[in-house]
Scaffold this active site. Structure first.
Site, short mmCIF file in Angstrom:
data_model
loop_
_atom_site.label_atom_id
_atom_site.label_comp_id
_atom_site.label_asym_id
_atom_site.label_seq_id
_atom_site.Cartn_x
_atom_site.Cartn_y
_atom_site.Cartn_z
N GLU A 177 0.81 -1.22 0.00
CA GLU A 177 0.00 0.00 0.00
C GLU A 177 0.84 1.27 0.00
OE1 GLU A 177 -2.66 0.44 3.38
OE2 GLU A 177 -3.63 2.17 2.50
N LYS A 219 -2.35 -2.07 -3.29
CA LYS A 219 -3.42 -1.24 -2.69
C LYS A 219 -3.06 0.23 -2.87
CE LYS A 219 -5.79 -0.36 1.68
NZ LYS A 219 -6.42 -1.00 2.85
P1 13P Z 1 -9.16 4.01 4.10
O1 13P Z 1 -10.01 3.24 3.13
O2 13P Z 1 -9.95 4.63 5.22
O3 13P Z 1 -8.25 4.98 3.40
O4 13P Z 1 -8.23 2.98 4.82
C1 13P Z 1 -7.60 2.02 4.06
C2 13P Z 1 -6.44 1.53 4.80
O5 13P Z 1 -6.32 0.36 5.07
C3 13P Z 1 -5.39 2.49 5.20
O6 13P Z 1 -4.21 1.82 5.47
#
Ligand code: 13P
Length: 340
Positions: A177, A219
């Site tokens: 991510e 992600k």
């Molecule tokens: P949000 O969808 O609230 O941005 O959170 C996703 C997430 O896992 C952040 O690390």
């Protein structure tokens, strides 16, 4: 590492038009969200809230996996049933956040580096033993005057890649991510440039660290104008530019891209994901899925408010948002799905 198992598990996370539910807020983040709504910030309220989520009837129809936090993965329902057992019963794969947070990057004012590599191998082995089959690590990139710097992007990309390789060694699918934040007044075009640069660097590092691309999930953020940018493009424009950026930077071997919501409203996140799937789905090498926290949870949290009597209504709201996002994966989400 068993490459076939990793590949199969990565696919399971994005199969059948389902997506991920992130419920891995660290204690400080969870407490902050509770405090805003006047909910007491205790281990017990955090546990009760997570029990509400994992026991939501029908959640597994739209959610393939949930991302847990170290405190949560060890918790149980009030009746003593471990959350991991509840998830197993619902056909939902447990995952775990394993970074230890974004800290100030030395000599880089306004920029962050995500920590958590020390001792990670042993923590991953423990989580695998407990039943987790995937993990998450979040890097944060801010856009501002003179930032992000090349060094911040590279340091975060390398940490993501080292984490991903360690996950695969332990049999866990890494959810990678790199989040380019929405905060600021930057334009959509600037977010596009930064997102592409970040993703390019991330895949260079993933390849460098010998990460199996078939056994991971990306992600990313959607490509969006800054929250304070006076020009806010349409849903279709956002869909087009986001997919274009991903096509330029994400190898076809990656099975799925599961967006974070980043502070968008639930409706907008669903509408944008839907537009991407309507306009491009048949032409893409990877699935376009979701891994939302706030865009799925927020309405439920606002209904619950820590009160037992609100649990059922909160679960209905959570189920609804999860269902809307599954519809968005199919390109079948419509504003009419939202209740009055
Ligand atoms: P949000 O969808 O609230 O941005 O959170 C996703 C997430 O896992 C952040 O690390």
């Amino acid at each position: 590492m068993n490459a076939q198992t990793l590949t199969d598990n990565a696919r399971k996370l994005v199969d059948d038009h389902k997506g991920l539910l992130a419920m891995d807020e660290s204690n400080p983040t969870c407490n902050k969200r509770f405090a805003k709504l006047g909910i007491p910030q205790t281990v017990e309220t955090r546990r009760a809230y997570r029990e509400l989520i994992v026991t939501t009837p029908g959640l597994g129809e739209s959610i393939s996996g949930v991302i847990l936090y170290d405190e949560t993965i060890r918790q149980q329902k009030k009746d003593g049933t471990p959350f991991l057992k509840v998830l197993d019963g619902a056909g939902i794969i447990p995952g775990i956040k394993v970074d230890t947070g974004a800290k100030d990057l030395a000599a880089h004012p306004g920029e962050k580096i995500t920590e958590g590599l020390d001792g990670l191998r042993f923590r991953l082995q423990e989580y695998f033993q407990m039943g987790a089959r995937f993990a998450k690590w979040r890097a944060v990139i801010s856009i501002g005057e003179g930032i992000p710097s090349r060094s911040c992007i590279e340091a975060n990309a390398q940490a993501l890649a080292r984490y991903a390789a360690l996950c695969q060694e332990s049999g866990l699918v890494p959810v990678v991510e790199p989040e380019v934040l929405m905060d600021g007044a930057h334009t959509l075009e600037r977010c596009r440039k930064v997102t592409e640069e970040v993703l390019r660097n991330v895949f260079i590092q993933l390849n460098c660290q010998r990460v199996l691309l078939e056994g991971m999930i990306l992600k990313p953020n959607m490509v969006l104008p800054g929250l304070n940018c006076p020009t806010q493009e349409s849903i279709d424009e956002v869909a087009d530019i986001t997919v274009q950026s991903l096509l330029r930077t994400v190898p076809a071997a990656v099975p799925g891209i599961a967006f974070l919501s980043g502070g968008q409203s639930g409706e907008l996140a669903s509408a944008r994901l839907n537009a991407m799937n309507v306009r491009f789905k048949s032409r893409l090498p990877w699935s376009l899925a979701f891994s939302f926290a706030r865009a799925i949870q927020q309405p439920a949290l606002e209904i619950w408010l820590g009160q037992e009597s609100n649990i059922k209504a909160a679960q209905q709201a959570l189920f609804h948002r999860a269902r809307c996002n599954r519809a968005a994966r199919l390109g079948e989400y419509a504003a009419t799905m939202e209740r009055a």
